[in-house]
Every structure is written in C-alpha cells, then in structure tokens.
Design an enzyme around this catalytic site. Structure first.
Site, PDB file in Angstrom:
ATOM      1  N   ASN A 140      -1.073   4.954 -16.004  1.00 51.87           N
ATOM      2  CA  ASN A 140      -1.471   4.093 -14.896  1.00 51.87           C
ATOM      3  C   ASN A 140      -2.921   4.411 -14.561  1.00 51.87           C
ATOM      4  O   ASN A 140      -3.212   5.420 -13.924  1.00 51.87           O
ATOM      5  CB  ASN A 140      -0.513   4.365 -13.722  1.00 51.87           C
ATOM      6  CG  ASN A 140      -0.842   3.562 -12.486  1.00 51.87           C
ATOM      7  OD1 ASN A 140      -1.889   2.921 -12.405  1.00 51.87           O
ATOM      8  ND2 ASN A 140       0.043   3.604 -11.524  1.00 51.87           N
ATOM      9  N   CYS A 155      -3.824   2.079 -10.177  1.00 47.88           N
ATOM     10  CA  CYS A 155      -3.258   1.993  -8.819  1.00 47.88           C
ATOM     11  C   CYS A 155      -4.389   1.871  -7.808  1.00 47.88           C
ATOM     12  O   CYS A 155      -5.247   2.738  -7.733  1.00 47.88           O
ATOM     13  CB  CYS A 155      -2.400   3.207  -8.489  1.00 47.88           C
ATOM     14  SG  CYS A 155      -1.723   3.089  -6.814  1.00 47.88           S
ATOM     15  N   GLY A 213       2.028  -9.926 -14.075  1.00 46.57           N
ATOM     16  CA  GLY A 213       1.352 -10.475 -12.898  1.00 46.57           C
ATOM     17  C   GLY A 213       1.923 -11.823 -12.510  1.00 46.57           C
ATOM     18  O   GLY A 213       1.637 -12.833 -13.144  1.00 46.57           O
ATOM     19  N   SER A 246       0.849  -1.193   0.000  1.00 48.43           N
ATOM     20  CA  SER A 246       0.000   0.000   0.000  1.00 48.43           C
ATOM     21  C   SER A 246       0.883   1.241   0.000  1.00 48.43           C
ATOM     22  O   SER A 246       0.703   2.144   0.798  1.00 48.43           O
ATOM     23  CB  SER A 246      -0.930  -0.003   1.213  1.00 48.43           C
ATOM     24  OG  SER A 246      -0.155  -0.059   2.400  1.00 48.43           O
ATOM     25  N   LEU A 304       1.786   5.370  -4.273  1.00 49.65           N
ATOM     26  CA  LEU A 304       2.424   6.270  -5.242  1.00 49.65           C
ATOM     27  C   LEU A 304       3.353   7.294  -4.611  1.00 49.65           C
ATOM     28  O   LEU A 304       3.330   8.472  -4.983  1.00 49.65           O
ATOM     29  CB  LEU A 304       1.363   6.983  -6.097  1.00 49.65           C
ATOM     30  CG  LEU A 304       0.587   6.093  -7.072  1.00 49.65           C
ATOM     31  CD1 LEU A 304      -0.466   6.925  -7.811  1.00 49.65           C
ATOM     32  CD2 LEU A 304       1.505   5.424  -8.083  1.00 49.65           C
ATOM     33  N   ILE A 337      -1.670  -7.187 -15.924  1.00 47.33           N
ATOM     34  CA  ILE A 337      -2.539  -6.403 -15.061  1.00 47.33           C
ATOM     35  C   ILE A 337      -1.741  -5.690 -13.969  1.00 47.33           C
ATOM     36  O   ILE A 337      -0.602  -6.068 -13.676  1.00 47.33           O
ATOM     37  CB  ILE A 337      -3.591  -7.327 -14.352  1.00 47.33           C
ATOM     38  CG1 ILE A 337      -2.869  -8.438 -13.587  1.00 47.33           C
ATOM     39  CG2 ILE A 337      -4.619  -7.821 -15.302  1.00 47.33           C
ATOM     40  CD1 ILE A 337      -3.786  -9.379 -12.795  1.00 47.33           C
ATOM     41  N   GLY A 344       7.578  -7.705 -11.922  1.00 45.63           N
ATOM     42  CA  GLY A 344       7.588  -6.793 -10.780  1.00 45.63           C
ATOM     43  C   GLY A 344       8.132  -7.434  -9.536  1.00 45.63           C
ATOM     44  O   GLY A 344       9.338  -7.407  -9.253  1.00 45.63           O
TER      45      GLY A 344
END
Ligand code: FAD
Ligand code: FMN
Ligand code: FES
Lengths: 260, 306
Positions: free
Chosen positions: B127, B130, B243, B69, B72, B191, B265
C-alpha cells in the site's frame, strides 16, 4: 447465510413534530431482533441509515422503527408511504443484556425512547420490574408516552419547558428515586450522549450497572470498514482504550467501559 | 462457463477481488456470501505495530460516494498472523495481504514476517497510497524514485508475488506505475482513494475530524478508468483495476480499459452481497454473449485517433 431484506412499509404514523413510527413487514427481522439492535435502511442517498428497532410482532412478521427527521435521508424515509419497498439490513449490532436483570431503570431522551420501548415490552413479558423515565424538550416533542406508561411499573416524564411532567431533565427524575427503588437495578439509557453520560455517572456512583447505546456515523453497518468506532477502555486498564466498532461490537456498551 | 482468470503465475476463480479496508479480514462478509467464486480478498492495511486510526468522525457521505479517514486502524502484523491469517486462508480464495509502512524499513520488517507464512499468502500488496496517515505510504507512493527503491528492496527479500497499490493523487500515474514495474512488481493496483474534503456549513468545520479523507465509490470511477488505461498502455505487467465499481458493467469497462482483475471496495459496504451479484451477472453476460474467457476482453479498448 444472512441477507439483505426487502421490507414493505405497512404503516406510517406521525408521532410528534419531527418524527414518525414506521411499521415494516419482514418476518426475518421481526423474528430475530432483540432490544438494542438496529436496522440499516436504504434511501436514495448513497449509504443506508441506521435506526433502532422499536418493536417487533413475530405473529404478523412486522417490525417498527421511529424516524426523526434531521436531514435528507431521514426526511425521505419518514415520508415513505404504505406499500413502499425498501432494502433493509438487519437486525444488526449487539443488544441489551436483559437476561439477568432483577429490575430495570430505563432512561430515554428524544428518539432514544424508540429503541427503549422495545426493551420495556420485553421486560414486561419477562415479568421484570421497570422504572421508565423519558425526557423531551417540550410536549410537542414527546412520543410513546401512553404506551410506555402502560408497560412500566413506575413512569416519569420530564421536559425542558415544563409543559409536560417534571420541569428539567431526566436527571431531575432520577434524583427522585429512593434507595429501595433503585437497589439491584440495571440501568439502560438511550438518547443524546450528554444525557447518557450523566445517567451513567449517576448509576456508577450508586454502584449500578448502566448500559448505553452509542451512535456514530456508519457506512457498512456490519463491522467491515471501521468508520464507526467508539473509544472503549481496554479490559483491566482504565487508562488505555481501543477503538471498537459501534455497529458490530456495539451499539450497546457498559458505561464503565466508555471513554466519553 | 467459468470466470477463471490467469494473471502472472496465479489463477483466480473470477476477476472479482475484495479491496483492502472494506471487508476487514473477511469474517463479517463470510456470513453474507460464499467466497468460492471470489477471486481473492485483500486484508485490511496492516502496519508493523497496532494502530488505533484517526480520532472522531471518520466518514462523510458525498455525491455518489464517501470520504473515509479511518487512518489504517489495524491490530498490527503479528496479531494478524496469529489470529486472522488462518481464517483468511480458510476462505478458499486468493489471500492478498495489504501492508503499509512509515518508511522502507517498516516494509522490510513486515515482509520478513510474511515470508514465514508464504504458504498461506498468495500476494503481497504494497500500500503506497493511503491518504489518511501522515508518514510513509502515499508520500513514498507519490515519488517514482522512492517507489522504485522500495519495490526493488522488497522484491530482493521475498518470492511472494508483489502487487503495488498506486495513489491517484499524483500528476502522472504512468510514471509511478512504471517505477513499480521497474522495481520488480508483478502487477499494479490502480487506484486507491482520492484526497478530498466535506464541510459542515453550520460549524464551518470539515465533517471529518482528520479534515481530509479518501474519496471512494462511483464518484471516482471515471478517474480510475482513465488511470487504469494509462497504466495498461505503458506497462508490460498486469493492471488490477479499482475505484467505484458497483455492478458487472463497471467490471467490463475496467477489463476493456486494460485491467486483468478488479477490486471492489465501497460497493460491498453499501450492499454486502454485491460481489456475488456481480459474479452472477458476469456469468450470465459471458454465457449470453458467447464469451469464452473474460481475458479475451482485457485491454480491447479502441481509442479514438486524436
Ligand atoms: C445505532 C444507531 C441507532 C439509531 N437509531 C435511531 C432511531 O431509532 N431513530 C432516529 O430517528 N435516528 C436514529 N439514529 C440516527 C439516524 O441514523 C440519523 O439521524 C440518520 O442517519 C440521519 O440521516 P439524514 O440523511 O437524515 O441526515 P444527514 O443529512 O446525513 O445528517 C444530518 C445529521 O444526522 C447525523 N447522521 C448522519 N448520518 C448518520 C449515521 N449514519 N449515523 C448517525 N448519525 C448520522 C449527522 O451527524 C448530522 O448531524 C441512529 C443512529 C445509530 C448509529
Ligand atoms: C473505509 C475504507 C478503508 C480503506 N482502507 C484501505 C486500506 O487499509 N488499504 C488500502 O490499500 N486501501 C484501503 N481503502 C481503499 C480501497 O481499497 C479502494 O482502493 C478504494 O476505496 C477505491 O475503490 P472503491 O471505490 O471500490 O471503494 C479503503 C477504502 C475505504 C472506503
Ligand atoms: S459501519 Fe462499517 S464497521 Fe461500523
């Protein structure tokens, strides 16, 4: 290029009721680690687990960490047997600024004594005078007592129960120091956040620099993902703060910059 | 044999792209891997003004994955252009700038700033996905109509190739993907993370101080594969798969499902050398299996007739 290391567990000995000292062979980490830095250790869980470096031996190419069992990952690492191979990333993070210290007061609580042990040893090598204070809940929680007593010029131990050393907290030990003893010292503190906060208030009040080691849940450990941030005051603006990365900008911060 | 891929007007040294938010601007990772065979790198998600991100604990480990969390946290687009873009373009790989806004106006203003640096930017990744901010982003990305409007708006003011990063937190990703295509996107990325929660049973509180976070890692791979396939079947523009990719076999699955490129990622956060390992393994695999070009396997999925 930096890389992830495959380290072999050489020795694993129980230190107290819930923690053990693990010695790994990995010449690169042994060579490069400085007091305050940590390593990220793999286990069967998805993410690695960070542990402060407790000691290095560059001749034998080994380093050690003290692991307290608090959950599944640390329990698994603590129960590794000699010969086990684990992926370790490190050394990571910044380190205590020991170079210019005239005198050091080190204050450790719980597992914080493991990384402080490394700083204490290096200070001894550099002939820096040291006062070492460690605090535990009770005698069965204590660890590295004899080693640290041998390496320090003045040694104090405290326990909540009073079954070892001074009854009380590390603060009760700090209050016993007189001006001659603490003058010109730099304070290093590792342990529970509330302890580090109290220690740094004490230090700041008498005008000493204090460096603390902050702990956050981490993922990458090398500064890429920004999940491990600490609130750090913006330079020259006491009322503004930034989110610095515990793993890459820390874990060691000057206590005056920390927003507790 | 090379892993080079041509997608749209651009060539990529390999199909492996570093996903936004998991490698910052590349500096830290450049100490661990060489970027010469990496297809591209996505910047951390940028906003018009600097953002501190969310307070408190921002990560929770979950079975085969993690929740984040971060919200950004970034230095803002102007700081990025002055201090980070040069470094990214020195990496000799495709530079993909990921931007996130509160509203369409934010995206327009950021795109205008990026236009001035279009010689250094290969792709603009919008994006729209988010899950960790309260306004814009995933809200826009949940509505095909808003996606279409936003993409068309940005398309009308820039010639930088445009990728639209989609959220899986929708009923039909085919609908949102089609809206991006109709708006003028050059590709869609599928995704971003799935909205999730982890709870500490002792305190009965969510582990993340933001209460919810984005789920990433192997746990989401089956969902991502299904969505990539759904997108690729309805779109005429390329799909970039993302993903839960951890190894070269995962990459092959995504290519077969219809992805022309993939983003990696969380795997890089677990082992920083993962992108290079995957590239080595793909080279070995293509050589051993006499695959001329990886593009030959893109979209070769043979669905069962049901
Ligand atoms: C820079 C740094 C240095 C550390 N040094 C030591 C050390 O020398 N000795 C030692 O015993 N422990 C140290 N820790 C704490 C240690 O990393 C955690 O106790 C360990 O990761 C817990 O893993 P687990 O799977 O057993 O716990 P989990 O089951 O995951 O969680 C149990 C508890 O551990 C905490 N925790 C979980 N993951 C992390 C994480 N990645 N970072 C911090 N806390 C976490 C949680 O808040 C929770 O309360 C350090 C942490 C950091 C960040
Ligand atoms: C810590 C973290 C931060 C992220 N930040 C961003 C971001 O700033 N912008 C974005 O578009 N996606 C962001 N993502 C999503 C990833 O780019 C990716 O889409 C997602 O994690 C799924 O892929 P993975 O399973 O390979 O990680 C982030 C993911 C993580 C784990
Ligand atoms: S753990 Fe990834 S930035 Fe600190």
């Amino acid at each position: 290029m930096k890389k992830e290391h495959r380290a072999e567990l050489i020795d694993n000995k129980s230190m107290n009721s819930d923690s053990s000292l693990l010695v790994f062979r990995c010449p690169e980490i042994a060579e490069e680690s400085r007091p305050g830095q940590f390593v990220n250790v793999s286990c069967s869980k998805f993410l690695k687990r960070p542990f402060g470096v407790n000691d290095t031996d560059s001749i034998n190419g080994t380093f050690s960490i003290g692991v307290r069992e608090v959950g599944e990952g640390s329990a698994e690492i603590r129960s590794l047997e000699p010969g086990a191979l684990v992926d370790v990333l490190g050394p990571l993070g910044n380190y205590f600024p020991l170079e210019n210290a005239k005198k050091l007061i080190m204050v450790g609580g719980g597992t914080g004594v493991y990384p402080l042990h490394f700083a204490l040893k290096e200070a001894r090598k550099a002939n820096v005078q040291t006062i070492y204070i460690c605090g535990f809940r009770c005698v069965s929680d204590s660890c590295l007592v004899d080693e640290c007593e041998a390496f320090s010029d003045r040694f104090m131990i405290t326990s909540d129960t009073g079954d070892v050393g001074i009854r009380g907290t590390v603060m009760d030990a700090l209050y016993r120091l007189n001006e001659n003893e603490y003058n010109d010292a730099t304070v290093l503190s590792v342990g529970p956040e509330i302890m580090m906060k109290n220690v740094s208030q004490w230090a700041e009040n008498i005008g000493l620099d204090c460096f603390v080691s902050l702990e956050r849940r981490m993922a990458c450990g090398i500064g890429m993902c920004l999940v491990c941030t600490c609130k750090i005051k913006t330079k020259n603006h006491d009322d503004l703060y930034e989110n610095k990365r515990c793993c890459a900008d820390g874990p060691i911060f000057n206590s005056r910059e920390v927003v507790w | 044999m090379s892993l080079r891929m041509s997608v749209g007007t651009l060539t990529f040294e390999s199909p492996i792209i570093l996903a936004s938010g998991t490698c910052n601007f590349g500096r830290e990772l450049s100490e661990y891997i060489s970027f010469s065979r990496i297809g591209g790198i996505c910047s951390k998600g940028l906003t018009l003004s600097p953002r501190l991100g969310n307070p408190g604990c921002r990560v929770a480990e979950t079975p085969s994955g993690m929740l984040n969390s971060v919200g950004l946290q970034n230095p803002g687009i102007d700081y990025f252009l002055q201090n980070d873009l040069d470094f990214m373009s020195s990496l000799s790989t495709r530079v993909i700038v990921n931007v996130a806004g509160h509203d369409p106006d934010d995206y327009v203003r950021m795109t205008e700033r990026l236009n001035d640096h279009s010689d250094q930017i290969d792709i603009l990744e919008l994006n729209l996905s988010c899950p960790n901010v309260k306004e814009g982003c995933m809200i826009i990305g949940s509505s095909p109509k808003e996606i279409f409007n936003l993409v068309a708006l940005v398309r009308s003011i820039t010639s930088i190739p445009l990728w639209v990063k989609l959220t899986p937190n929708v009923t039909s990703i085919a609908d949102t993907a089609l809206a991006a295509q109709e708006g003028g996107a050059d590709a869609v990325v599928a995704i971003n993370t799935l909205l999730g929660m982890a709870i500490d049973i002792r305190s009965a509180r969510p582990i993340l101080q933001n209460n919810t976070g984005g789920l990433s890692g192997p746990a989401i791979k089956p969902i991502a594969l299904r969505m990539v396939n759904e997108c690729s079947r309805v779109l005429s523009i390329p799909v970039v798969g993302c993903g839960g990719i951890m190894n070269y076999k995962d990459v092959l699955e995504f290519l077969i499902a219809g992805a022309s490129l993939v983003e990696i990622g969380t795997a890089t956060m677990v082992h920083p050398t993962t992108p290079e390992c995957i590239i080595n393994d793909l080279e070995k695999y293509t050589a051993e299996n006499h695959i001329e070009s990886l593009s030959d396997i893109v979209g070769t999925l043979k669905l069962w007739g049901v």
